[in-house]
Scaffold this motif. Sequence first.
Motif, short mmCIF file in Angstrom:
data_model
loop_
_atom_site.label_atom_id
_atom_site.label_comp_id
_atom_site.label_asym_id
_atom_site.label_seq_id
_atom_site.Cartn_x
_atom_site.Cartn_y
_atom_site.Cartn_z
N CYS A 190 8.71 24.33 12.13
CA CYS A 190 8.60 23.01 12.76
C CYS A 190 7.28 22.32 12.41
CB CYS A 190 8.68 23.17 14.28
SG CYS A 190 8.59 21.64 15.23
N GLY A 191 7.34 21.02 12.22
CA GLY A 191 6.13 20.23 12.00
C GLY A 191 6.34 18.80 12.43
N GLY A 192 5.36 18.22 13.11
CA GLY A 192 5.46 16.84 13.59
C GLY A 192 5.03 15.84 12.53
N GLU A 247 0.83 -1.19 0.00
CA GLU A 247 0.00 0.00 0.00
C GLU A 247 0.87 1.25 0.00
OE1 GLU A 247 -3.21 0.31 2.78
OE2 GLU A 247 -3.42 -1.85 2.87
N VAL A 248 0.33 2.30 -0.61
CA VAL A 248 0.99 3.59 -0.57
C VAL A 248 0.51 4.32 0.67
CG1 VAL A 248 1.27 5.81 -1.74
CG2 VAL A 248 1.13 3.70 -3.07
N THR A 249 1.42 4.77 1.50
CA THR A 249 1.08 5.50 2.70
C THR A 249 1.56 6.93 2.53
OG1 THR A 249 1.45 3.50 3.99
CG2 THR A 249 1.35 5.56 5.22
N ALA A 250 0.71 7.88 2.87
CA ALA A 250 1.10 9.29 2.76
C ALA A 250 0.69 10.05 4.01
CB ALA A 250 0.46 9.91 1.53
N ILE A 251 1.54 10.95 4.43
CA ILE A 251 1.26 11.84 5.56
C ILE A 251 1.59 13.25 5.13
CG2 ILE A 251 1.93 12.49 7.91
CD1 ILE A 251 2.68 9.58 8.39
N LYS A 252 0.65 14.15 5.34
CA LYS A 252 0.87 15.56 4.99
C LYS A 252 0.60 16.40 6.23
CE LYS A 252 -0.11 19.06 1.55
NZ LYS A 252 -0.82 19.42 0.32
N PHE A 253 1.45 17.40 6.48
CA PHE A 253 1.26 18.26 7.64
C PHE A 253 1.84 19.64 7.36
CE2 PHE A 253 5.10 15.75 8.07
CZ PHE A 253 6.07 16.68 8.40
N ALA A 272 8.70 19.05 0.45
CA ALA A 272 8.47 20.18 1.36
C ALA A 272 8.32 21.45 0.52
CB ALA A 272 9.64 20.32 2.33
N GLU A 273 7.24 22.17 0.75
CA GLU A 273 7.01 23.45 0.09
C GLU A 273 7.03 24.52 1.17
OE1 GLU A 273 3.36 22.33 -1.88
OE2 GLU A 273 4.46 22.02 -3.76
N LEU A 274 8.01 25.39 1.10
CA LEU A 274 8.29 26.34 2.18
C LEU A 274 8.12 27.78 1.71
CD1 LEU A 274 11.55 24.48 3.17
CD2 LEU A 274 9.32 24.21 4.25
N LYS A 275 7.74 28.66 2.65
CA LYS A 275 7.60 30.09 2.34
C LYS A 275 7.92 30.90 3.59
CE LYS A 275 2.62 29.91 3.16
NZ LYS A 275 1.29 30.14 2.62
N GLY A 276 8.15 32.20 3.37
CA GLY A 276 8.42 33.10 4.50
C GLY A 276 9.85 33.03 5.02
N THR A 291 6.89 29.24 7.19
CA THR A 291 5.84 28.23 7.29
C THR A 291 5.95 27.32 6.06
OG1 THR A 291 4.24 29.64 6.14
CG2 THR A 291 4.26 29.76 8.56
N GLY A 292 4.98 26.45 5.92
CA GLY A 292 4.96 25.58 4.75
C GLY A 292 4.20 24.30 5.00
#
Length: 195
Positions: A190-192, A45-51, A78-82, A62-63
């Motif tokens: 930061c992101g968990g 299975e394909v597992t994906a987590i987005k946060f 990772a898509e980042l800004k700021g 942020t991002g």
Amino acid sequence: MKRISIMSFLALAIAFSSCKNEAKEKESETTEETAVEKEVEVTEEVTAIKFKLESKSESGATGAVKFTAENGKVSMLAELKGLTEGVHAIHIHEKADCSSPDGKSTGGHWNPTFQPHGAWGAEAGYHLGDIGNFTADAEGNATVTFETDLWCMGCGDEKKDILGKAIIVHQGADDFTSQPSGAAGARVSCGGIIE
């Protein structure tokens, strides 16, 4: 007597034939079930987590980050800004705890193999959380991609599983030599990595 013997023989032959057919049907069903089970075992299975990433250390960084596990590999987008324009480091840290204003509640770099800090793939060693550097453009935006078979998501292997860890973006670049973290400066985002 001969009639009874012949009749008994015929009855036994019919019963034996019937049992043999039932056994073949059961064997066929079992073979089909086994084939289906094997197909399920092989199919991954394909597992994906987005946060989302939240800003830390009074930055505006942020991002969003997405991890996808497929065919024995984990990829990161990772898509980042700021961010400030220039080079920044991005790492996986020990704990998915972004509660402190400076991001230090995440602990140090994730290093389950107890290696020295360094560039990914370095012969001298590197942390499994040492993703590396990226460059933010003049508007403070950046996209980071990464893929490895040394990570997994939810596999339970303490030396590979990134669930329960955190992504940290740093103010500056990783020099890949300073111990234990590459002297990359403040933790600005930061992101968990949690389901």
